[in-house]
Design an enzyme around this catalytic site. Structure first.
Site, PDB file in Angstrom:
ATOM      1  N   SER A   1     -10.159  -6.323   9.643  1.00  0.00           N
ATOM      2  CA  SER A   1     -11.503  -5.658   8.971  1.00  0.00           C
ATOM      3  C   SER A   1     -12.047  -6.521   8.474  1.00  0.00           C
ATOM      4  CB  SER A   1     -11.227  -3.987   8.981  1.00  0.00           C
ATOM      5  OG  SER A   1     -10.831  -3.898   7.483  1.00  0.00           O
TER       6      SER A   1
ATOM      7  N   GLU B   1      -7.559  -0.668  15.777  1.00  0.00           N
ATOM      8  CA  GLU B   1      -7.954  -1.895  14.192  1.00  0.00           C
ATOM      9  C   GLU B   1      -6.584  -3.057  14.221  1.00  0.00           C
ATOM     10  OE1 GLU B   1      -8.956  -0.022  10.533  1.00  0.00           O
ATOM     11  OE2 GLU B   1      -8.694  -1.956  10.281  1.00  0.00           O
TER      12      GLU B   1
ATOM     13  N   GLU C   1       0.423   4.220   1.390  1.00  0.00           N
ATOM     14  CA  GLU C   1       0.287   5.251   2.095  1.00  0.00           C
ATOM     15  C   GLU C   1       1.972   6.200   2.004  1.00  0.00           C
ATOM     16  OE1 GLU C   1      -2.588   3.954   4.453  1.00  0.00           O
ATOM     17  OE2 GLU C   1      -2.570   1.877   4.202  1.00  0.00           O
TER      18      GLU C   1
ATOM     19  N   ARG D   1       0.171  -5.373  13.551  1.00  0.00           N
ATOM     20  CA  ARG D   1      -0.963  -5.079  14.211  1.00  0.00           C
ATOM     21  C   ARG D   1      -1.110  -5.642  15.315  1.00  0.00           C
ATOM     22  NH1 ARG D   1      -4.277  -0.941  11.446  1.00  0.00           N
ATOM     23  NH2 ARG D   1      -2.811   0.484  10.635  1.00  0.00           N
TER      24      ARG D   1
ATOM     25  N   ARG E   1       0.835  -1.117  -0.306  1.00  0.00           N
ATOM     26  CA  ARG E   1       0.392   0.266   0.243  1.00  0.00           C
ATOM     27  C   ARG E   1       1.073   1.217   0.162  1.00  0.00           C
ATOM     28  NH1 ARG E   1      -5.425  -1.608   3.378  1.00  0.00           N
ATOM     29  NH2 ARG E   1      -5.883  -3.690   2.632  1.00  0.00           N
TER      30      ARG E   1
ATOM     31  N   ARG F   1       2.015   2.766  12.466  1.00  0.00           N
ATOM     32  CA  ARG F   1       1.189   1.732  12.526  1.00  0.00           C
ATOM     33  C   ARG F   1       0.666   1.499  11.145  1.00  0.00           C
ATOM     34  NH1 ARG F   1      -4.541   2.161  16.276  1.00  0.00           N
ATOM     35  NH2 ARG F   1      -5.326   4.559  14.339  1.00  0.00           N
ATOM     36  N   HIS F   2       1.548   2.379  10.635  1.00  0.00           N
ATOM     37  CA  HIS F   2       1.480   1.564   8.981  1.00  0.00           C
ATOM     38  C   HIS F   2       2.587   1.403   8.350  1.00  0.00           C
ATOM     39  CE1 HIS F   2      -2.187   4.147   9.616  1.00  0.00           C
ATOM     40  NE2 HIS F   2      -3.040   3.496   8.623  1.00  0.00           N
TER      41      HIS F   2
HETATM   42  P1  AMO Z   1      -8.106  -3.799   5.921  1.00  0.00           P
HETATM   43  O1  AMO Z   1      -7.650  -2.569   4.884  1.00  0.00           O
HETATM   44  O2  AMO Z   1      -9.039  -2.696   6.850  1.00  0.00           O
HETATM   45  O3  AMO Z   1      -9.113  -5.035   4.242  1.00  0.00           O
HETATM   46  O4  AMO Z   1      -6.579  -4.237   6.360  1.00  0.00           O
HETATM   47  C1  AMO Z   1      -7.011  -5.123   7.216  1.00  0.00           C
HETATM   48  C2  AMO Z   1      -6.161  -5.053   8.011  1.00  0.00           C
HETATM   49  O5  AMO Z   1      -4.556  -4.959   7.142  1.00  0.00           O
HETATM   50  C3  AMO Z   1      -3.620  -4.557   8.462  1.00  0.00           C
HETATM   51  N1  AMO Z   1      -3.306  -2.859   7.406  1.00  0.00           N
HETATM   52  C4  AMO Z   1      -2.459  -2.854   7.795  1.00  0.00           C
HETATM   53  N2  AMO Z   1      -1.214  -2.838   8.768  1.00  0.00           N
HETATM   54  C5  AMO Z   1      -0.317  -2.491   8.768  1.00  0.00           C
HETATM   55  N3  AMO Z   1       0.203  -1.204   7.952  1.00  0.00           N
HETATM   56  C6  AMO Z   1      -0.138  -1.201   6.292  1.00  0.00           C
HETATM   57  N4  AMO Z   1      -0.768   0.019   5.829  1.00  0.00           N
HETATM   58  C7  AMO Z   1      -1.933  -1.974   6.896  1.00  0.00           C
HETATM   59  N5  AMO Z   1      -3.345  -2.030   6.222  1.00  0.00           N
HETATM   60  C8  AMO Z   1      -4.055  -2.702   6.481  1.00  0.00           C
HETATM   61  C9  AMO Z   1      -4.894  -3.927   9.600  1.00  0.00           C
HETATM   62  C10 AMO Z   1      -6.068  -4.382   8.933  1.00  0.00           C
HETATM   63  O6  AMO Z   1      -7.374  -3.883   9.596  1.00  0.00           O
HETATM   64  N6  AMO Z   1      -9.606  -6.056   2.287  1.00  0.00           N
HETATM   65  C11 AMO Z   1     -10.235  -6.367   3.223  1.00  0.00           C
HETATM   66  C12 AMO Z   1     -10.427  -7.333   4.126  1.00  0.00           C
HETATM   67  C13 AMO Z   1     -11.184  -8.155   4.029  1.00  0.00           C
HETATM   68  O7  AMO Z   1     -12.456  -7.626   4.579  1.00  0.00           O
HETATM   69  O8  AMO Z   1     -11.229  -9.732   3.868  1.00  0.00           O
HETATM   70  C14 AMO Z   1      -9.121  -5.115   3.622  1.00  0.00           C
HETATM   71  O9  AMO Z   1      -8.054  -4.960   3.177  1.00  0.00           O
HETATM   72  O10 AMO Z   1      -4.796  -4.906  10.915  1.00  0.00           O
END
Ligand code: AMO
Length: 435
Positions: free
Chosen positions: A361, A358, A217, A409, A215, A223-224
């Site tokens: 999700s 979080e 971001e 996370r 990602r 936390r990212h």
């Molecule tokens: P979402 O985008 O909420 O959902 O991602 C799911 C979980 O992945 C972790 N996460 C991350 N951890 C660290 N850095 C990041 N940049 C990052 N992005 C996400 C978090 C988050 O809760 N497709 C949906 C899931 C689904 O509905 O099955 C999804 O990607 O813990």
């Protein structure tokens, strides 16, 4: 165990008193008292002491005291019980092999009292990992992933691997890493979302993937990550999102129980308490969460997603009630991705939070082709970009749902770590592309 080692440090016991053993590892410390020297040797399990006498073995003594710290050696010698030594046993060396000499000075100390900066640590991650508190995180991570595999397999899930070089966005149009795929444009997968849903049309019914998320971001937060991992599942023939939530809470409980049982030393090293959640984990509706926040003086417009500050406050409210894990359910549909099943103005979705962050999700998904096309359009996306995905909804797609559980996370929250970078070996963030 090989030519260089018959035992790890913690395997020494009274059984070996007076017996010959071979140990190997890194020289953590050398104390030379003139006629006797003590070498602290470190391996994966901990440290042990090598005691060498100048008179007895002059050559070995000289070699050992002249080593640079962090050199790698293998020592064959006699194990002796000695209660004055930290782990109760010392080795009196009879043979020494120097396997690799370390340079000096070290770019990062292993046993320094002063805490090094995160950047210095990450620039020298291989040395950073020699510290027991850092290594423990990854020993626990291993148990986390393997216990998740055990749980999911026992519950009928099949492990799959989906492509990471893909033609269209999985989570909407932003945060994509673009790349050239020969003559075509491609992206790195933000998640396995589209593929795990397509697999629900295959008859596999229940799948999981230990997945990579990429990602782009832009922001640098604690936390990212730009490259992270997750336990992703998808399951078909569900009644609604509750079926998915019960797999998730069962999974997290099992992971916590296994870590508690199998990582006693690591938990002690990190000085944390692992508390498996009680099932069912409390469910808080989005509307209720808004009211809880309002009571704390936080005003949020209906429909807005919670930011890190709101999540923290909710975590604090739940902590006061003695709860670490809780779901937030029924989000407004506009706060959720296009594939989420609507329910009035709300959605059949949930987030699982742990101590104010979080960690997962998920949702029930739309399985109706026409509704899915409409939702793609309403989200400003082009159905044609999703044609391969959409095709799977035209020829028999059962009701289904799933979740993504962020591994870093979850680990960060379980171990009360302040930064998600602690939980991945070589983090990728806004500025870090190496090592
Ligand atoms: P979402 O985008 O909420 O959902 O991602 C799911 C979980 O992945 C972790 N996460 C991350 N951890 C660290 N850095 C990041 N940049 C990052 N992005 C996400 C978090 C988050 O809760 N497709 C949906 C899931 C689904 O509905 O099955 C999804 O990607 O813990």
């Amino acid at each position: 165990m090989g030519v260089y080692r018959t035992h790890y440090s913690k395997e020494l016991s009274d059984k070996y008193d007076g017996k010959e053993v071979t140990v190997a590892g890194w020289v953590e410390d050398i104390r030379n008292l003139g006629s006797i020297a003590f070498i602290i040797l470190r391996d994966r399990q901990g440290t042990l002491q090598i005691t060498t006498f100048k008179k007895q073995h002059r050559e070995i003594f000289e070699k050992l005291i002249n080593l640079n710290r962090e050199s790698v050696i293998s020592v064959k010698g006699v194990c002796k019980a000695n209660e004055k030594v930290r782990n109760g046993y010392e080795i009196i060396p009879e043979e020494l092999q120097i396997l690799s000499e370390s340079d000096a000075p070290l770019p990062l100390g292993v046993v320094d009292k002063v805490k090094a900066e995160m950047d210095t640590r990450l620039d020298n991650r291989f040395i950073d990992l020699r510290k027991s508190e850092v290594r423990s995180i990854f020993m626990i991570r291993d148990v986390l992933i393997n216990s998740a595999r055990d749980y999911l397999r026992k519950n009928g899930f099949v492990e799959v691997h989906t492509p990471k070089i893909i033609a269209s966005a999985s989570e909407g149009g932003t945060n994509l890493f673009r790349l050239k795929y020969f003559e075509k444009d491609a992206f790195l997968a933000q998640s396995p979302q589209l593929y795990k849903q397509m697999l629900m049309a295959s008859g596999l019914d229940r799948v999981y993937e230990i997945a990579w998320y990429f990602r782009a971001e832009e922001h640098n937060t604690r936390r990212h990550l730009n490259e992270s991992t997750a336990i992703d599942i998808e399951m078909a023939f569900i009644k609604d999102e509750e079926d998915v939530m019960s797999v998730l809470e069962g999974l997290v409980k099992h992971i916590c129980e296994e870590i508690k049982e199998r990582c006693k030393d690591e938990i002690e090293t990190l000085n944390v308490e692992i508390k498996p959640p009680e099932i069912p984990v409390p469910r808080i509706r989005y509307d209720e969460a808004l009211q809880m926040l309002e009571k704390e003086g936080v005003e949020l417009e209906w429909g807005e997603d919670f930011g890190s500050e709101e999540e923290r406050i909710l975590g604090e409210i739940m902590r006061r009630k003695g709860v670490d894990f809780y779901f937030i359910t029924k989000y407004p549909i506009q706060a959720k991705p296009f594939y989420t099943m609507p329910e009035g103005g709300l959605s059949k979705s949930f987030d699982l939070c742990c101590k104010g962050v979080e960690i997962s999700s998920g949702s029930q998904r739309i399985h109706d082709y026409n509704l899915l096309v409409r939702r793609i359009e309403e989200n400003g996306l082009k159905p044609d970009d999703f044609r391969d995905y959409l095709k799977a909804f035209k020829y028999g797609m059962p009701p289904h749902g799933g979740f993504g559980l962020g591994i870093e996370r979850l680990l960060m929250q379980l171990l009360n770590l302040k930064n998600v970078r602690e939980c991945i070996l070589f983090p990728r963030d806004r500025t870090r592309l190496r090592p």
